[in-house]
Enzyme design. Structure first.
Site, PDB file in Angstrom:
ATOM      1  CG  HIS A 306       5.408 -16.948  15.797  1.00  0.00           C
ATOM      2  ND1 HIS A 306       4.409 -17.413  16.606  1.00  0.00           N
ATOM      3  CD2 HIS A 306       5.516 -17.835  14.786  1.00  0.00           C
ATOM      4  CE1 HIS A 306       3.933 -18.544  16.124  1.00  0.00           C
ATOM      5  NE2 HIS A 306       4.589 -18.823  15.012  1.00  0.00           N
ATOM      6  CG  ASP A 364       8.189 -19.164   7.520  1.00  0.00           C
ATOM      7  OD1 ASP A 364       7.253 -18.739   8.232  1.00  0.00           O
ATOM      8  OD2 ASP A 364       8.172 -20.261   6.948  1.00  0.00           O
TER       9      ASP A 364
HETATM   10  C1  SDX Z   1       4.258 -18.801  10.444  1.00  0.00           C
HETATM   11  O1  SDX Z   1       0.821 -19.012  13.975  1.00  0.00           O
HETATM   12  C2  SDX Z   1       1.777 -19.904  13.707  1.00  0.00           C
HETATM   13  O2  SDX Z   1       2.083 -20.779  14.483  1.00  0.00           O
HETATM   14  C3  SDX Z   1       2.389 -19.743  12.322  1.00  0.00           C
HETATM   15  C4  SDX Z   1       3.607 -20.620  12.027  1.00  0.00           C
HETATM   16  C5  SDX Z   1       3.223 -22.088  11.961  1.00  0.00           C
HETATM   17  O3  SDX Z   1       4.120 -22.923  12.142  1.00  0.00           O
HETATM   18  O4  SDX Z   1       2.032 -22.359  11.596  1.00  0.00           O
HETATM   19  O5  SDX Z   1       4.599 -20.440  13.041  1.00  0.00           O
HETATM   20  C6  SDX Z   1       4.207 -20.267  10.667  1.00  0.00           C
HETATM   21  O6  SDX Z   1       3.336 -18.259   9.895  1.00  0.00           O
HETATM   22  C7  SDX Z   1       5.432 -18.011  10.978  1.00  0.00           C
HETATM   23  C8  SDX Z   1       5.269 -16.458  10.773  1.00  0.00           C
HETATM   24  C9  SDX Z   1       5.681 -16.150   9.336  1.00  0.00           C
HETATM   25  N1  SDX Z   1       5.353 -14.761   8.977  1.00  0.00           N
HETATM   26  C10 SDX Z   1       6.301 -13.830   8.804  1.00  0.00           C
HETATM   27  O7  SDX Z   1       7.496 -14.020   9.010  1.00  0.00           O
HETATM   28  C11 SDX Z   1       5.783 -12.505   8.266  1.00  0.00           C
HETATM   29  C12 SDX Z   1       6.402 -11.341   9.049  1.00  0.00           C
HETATM   30  N2  SDX Z   1       5.883 -11.396  10.403  1.00  0.00           N
HETATM   31  C13 SDX Z   1       4.709 -10.580  10.684  1.00  0.00           C
HETATM   32  O8  SDX Z   1       3.841 -10.329   9.640  1.00  0.00           O
HETATM   33  C14 SDX Z   1       4.095 -10.867  12.038  1.00  0.00           C
HETATM   34  O9  SDX Z   1       5.127 -10.926  12.939  1.00  0.00           O
HETATM   35  C15 SDX Z   1       3.199 -12.078  12.214  1.00  0.00           C
HETATM   36  C16 SDX Z   1       2.114 -12.127  11.189  1.00  0.00           C
HETATM   37  C17 SDX Z   1       3.999 -13.325  12.120  1.00  0.00           C
HETATM   38  C18 SDX Z   1       2.573 -11.990  13.613  1.00  0.00           C
HETATM   39  O10 SDX Z   1       1.716 -10.915  13.595  1.00  0.00           O
HETATM   40  P1  SDX Z   1       0.939 -10.442  14.932  1.00  0.00           P
HETATM   41  O11 SDX Z   1       1.116 -11.384  16.048  1.00  0.00           O
HETATM   42  O12 SDX Z   1      -0.454 -10.098  14.536  1.00  0.00           O
HETATM   43  O13 SDX Z   1       1.756  -9.184  15.336  1.00  0.00           O
HETATM   44  P2  SDX Z   1       1.439  -7.753  14.793  1.00  0.00           P
HETATM   45  O14 SDX Z   1       1.289  -7.818  13.300  1.00  0.00           O
HETATM   46  O15 SDX Z   1       0.328  -7.204  15.607  1.00  0.00           O
HETATM   47  O16 SDX Z   1       2.794  -7.018  15.116  1.00  0.00           O
HETATM   48  C19 SDX Z   1       3.027  -6.531  16.428  1.00  0.00           C
HETATM   49  C20 SDX Z   1       3.921  -5.327  16.205  1.00  0.00           C
HETATM   50  C21 SDX Z   1       3.351  -4.366  15.156  1.00  0.00           C
HETATM   51  O17 SDX Z   1       3.816  -3.068  15.477  1.00  0.00           O
HETATM   52  P3  SDX Z   1       2.749  -2.054  16.184  1.00  0.00           P
HETATM   53  O18 SDX Z   1       1.538  -1.981  15.269  1.00  0.00           O
HETATM   54  O19 SDX Z   1       2.452  -2.673  17.535  1.00  0.00           O
HETATM   55  O20 SDX Z   1       3.531  -0.743  16.274  1.00  0.00           O
HETATM   56  O21 SDX Z   1       5.192  -5.758  15.685  1.00  0.00           O
HETATM   57  C22 SDX Z   1       5.373  -5.227  14.365  1.00  0.00           C
HETATM   58  C23 SDX Z   1       4.015  -4.780  13.857  1.00  0.00           C
HETATM   59  O22 SDX Z   1       4.147  -3.714  12.944  1.00  0.00           O
HETATM   60  N3  SDX Z   1       5.893  -6.331  13.562  1.00  0.00           N
HETATM   61  C24 SDX Z   1       6.889  -6.225  12.687  1.00  0.00           C
HETATM   62  C25 SDX Z   1       7.070  -7.524  12.186  1.00  0.00           C
HETATM   63  N4  SDX Z   1       6.200  -8.350  12.761  1.00  0.00           N
HETATM   64  C26 SDX Z   1       5.466  -7.626  13.600  1.00  0.00           C
HETATM   65  N5  SDX Z   1       7.613  -5.175  12.267  1.00  0.00           N
HETATM   66  C27 SDX Z   1       8.557  -5.430  11.328  1.00  0.00           C
HETATM   67  N6  SDX Z   1       8.801  -6.656  10.822  1.00  0.00           N
HETATM   68  C28 SDX Z   1       8.083  -7.720  11.224  1.00  0.00           C
HETATM   69  N7  SDX Z   1       8.310  -8.931  10.718  1.00  0.00           N
END
Ligand code: SDX
Length: 430
Positions: A306, A364
């Protein structure tokens, strides 16, 4: 609100920027005059360090895993209240008295029917259209049916439009579901509460009486409370930006639904369940953990991570408890998907990579298992998220519209394209 200043020095030139403090949470550096004073913009793609607005509605502390709606902790609201009470709180800032609650419930209930020509609107879609596509279209189309509540300068029209959307989202969502399975639409019944009415519109058939299961209705009502608002997330920011141009409320909420659909946002509940189905059995979890950690593999653990929560999403804990409640009520002893989810969570939370990147289950991760057990197809999961988030989008939109300092949102950019160059005719292009 007390304020002091911060000094920014660029090219040996210093500017004083005001610092504003909130009631709780991070202070902000007000950079609204930065461009005028320095000729420079700030740069923050993804808005990881940017407060786009001031708000009094929802507060999140990502490190402590705290979520407050108008100051009330989400677990207390989910435990003691119902969804329409949460709607009232988000919209008006205070918990309703018994009389206020009764009046609000009455008003919402009497806006649940949609214009009957909406039925013809639905028949224009293919039966296999994704219900989210139908929701984006039908909510946007409400502005055509309810033109008498699109004048955003009129507080009365804003209130009517708000009540109409909160009330009609369950009806439209149920219609999208019924249409996808070729069953007739079921009209709302005023003697039912909000969530029982929705369950009946989804699962009743003309051939027999439908009896609402109170345990499932209570569980789904709690799920709606968990999803109601969440500060300035992507879809809420979309609604605010669309609203800043003066677009009508139905169009703004349709924009929010479109943004929520993405798998990185509200679409994650559908994607998370598909991921659990793909993993299939606990023994395949290590293979998927490895994929999630592989930089060259775009695969992510859906339902994990998140932007704000760098601790357990408080909603996920309540969601997990609700999942067990629903499975018990339905007599589902061992759900293979739940086995995979629980095992995956335990492995991931002990894994270096997830600990270091502070990746925890979010709302989720468990919601899909619960909704599937209740009988909803995966394609409906994000529709239910949109149904619940409509009140949050409306509360945030109203706050923006009522803010006297509100202006159209218009971010700038860092341009790295071509310098000016002269046109070359096609004959000269070689
Ligand atoms: C919701 O914003 C809100 O409040 C949203 C929400 C709401 O109520 O409105 O809470 C609802 O959208 C919840 C989130 C649902 N999405 C997912 O579950 C999809 C999987 N999660 C990711 O795509 C990600 O964690 C996000 C999109 C939720 C957050 O992305 P960020 O903050 O931009 O983080 P990032 O993509 O920069 O990741 C940071 C690091 C990265 O690695 P590096 O590039 O630093 O090496 O963490 C890794 C990412 O690759 N990473 C993951 C991961 N999520 C982040 N690696 C594996 N699996 C994951 N799920």
């Amino acid at each position: 609100m007390s304020s002091n200043t911060s000094t920014l020095t660029v090219d040996n030139k210093s500017v004083e920027l005001p610092v504003k403090e909130g009631t709780i949470g991070p202070s902000v550096i007000d950079i609204s005059k930065l461009y005028a004073q320095t000729g420079m913009f700030t740069y923050d793609p993804g808005f990881t360090s940017t407060a786009a607005t001031e708000s009094k509605i929802t507060y999140i502390d990502g490190d402590k895993g705290i979520l407050l709606y108008r100051g009330y902790p989400i677990d207390q609201l989910a435990e003691h209240g119902d969804f329409l009470e949460t709607c009232y709180l988000l919209l008006y800032g205070e918990l309703p008295t018994a009389a206020q609650k009764a009046d609000f419930d009455y008003r919402v209930t009497r806006h649940t029917m949609v214009h009957d020509q909406m039925n013809r609107f639905f028949t224009g879609f293919r039966r296999d259209a994704h219900p989210m596509a139908i929701m984006v279209a039908s909510v946007g189309a409400l502005s055509a049916f309810y033109h008498d509540s699109t004048d955003i300068s009129d507080p009365h029209q804003r209130m009517i439009a708000s009540m109409r959307m909160i009330a009609k989202m369950p009806t439209l969502a149920a219609m999208a579901y019924k249409y996808s399975i070729g069953q007739p639409f079921v009209y709302p019944q005023n003697e039912l509460d909000y969530t029982s009415n929705f369950l009946r519109m989804c699962f009743a058939v003309p051939a027999e009486e439908y009896k609402v299961n109170p345990v499932l209705s209570r569980a789904l009502d709690r799920i709606f409370i968990l999803h109601a608002d969440h500060e300035q997330n992507a879809s809420t920011s979309t609604v605010r930006l669309a609203g800043s141009s003066g677009a009508n409320p139905f169009a703004c909420i349709a924009a929010g639904i479109a943004c929520l659909w993405g798998p990185a946002h509200g679409g994650a509940n559908e994607a998370a369940l598909k991921m659990l189905e793909e993993i299939g059995t606990p023994d395949r979890i290590p293979e998927y953990i490895a994929k999630a950690k592989d930089k060259n593999d775009p695969f992510r653990l859906m339902g994990f991570g998140h932007r704000v929560y760098k601790n357990y999403d408080p909603r996920a804990r309540i969601m997990q408890k609700t999942t067990h409640e629903v499975l018990n009520e339905l007599g589902i002893k061992d759900d293979p998907l739940l086995d995979v989810a629980v095992e995956l969570e335990q492995i991931a939370l002990k894994d270096e990579y997830f600990i270091e990147k502070k990746l925890y289950p979010n709302i989720d991760f468990y919601s899909g298992i619960t909704l599937k057990a209740m009988g909803f197809p995966t394609s409906m999961f994000t529709v239910l998220f949109a149904l619940a988030r409509t009140v949050g989008w409306i509360a945030q939109w109203s706050e923006m519209i009522e803010d006297p300092s509100q202006r159209i949102g218009r971010p700038r950019q860092l341009y790295t394209g071509e310098r000016e160059r002269d046109y070359v005719t096609v004959a000269q292009r070689g």
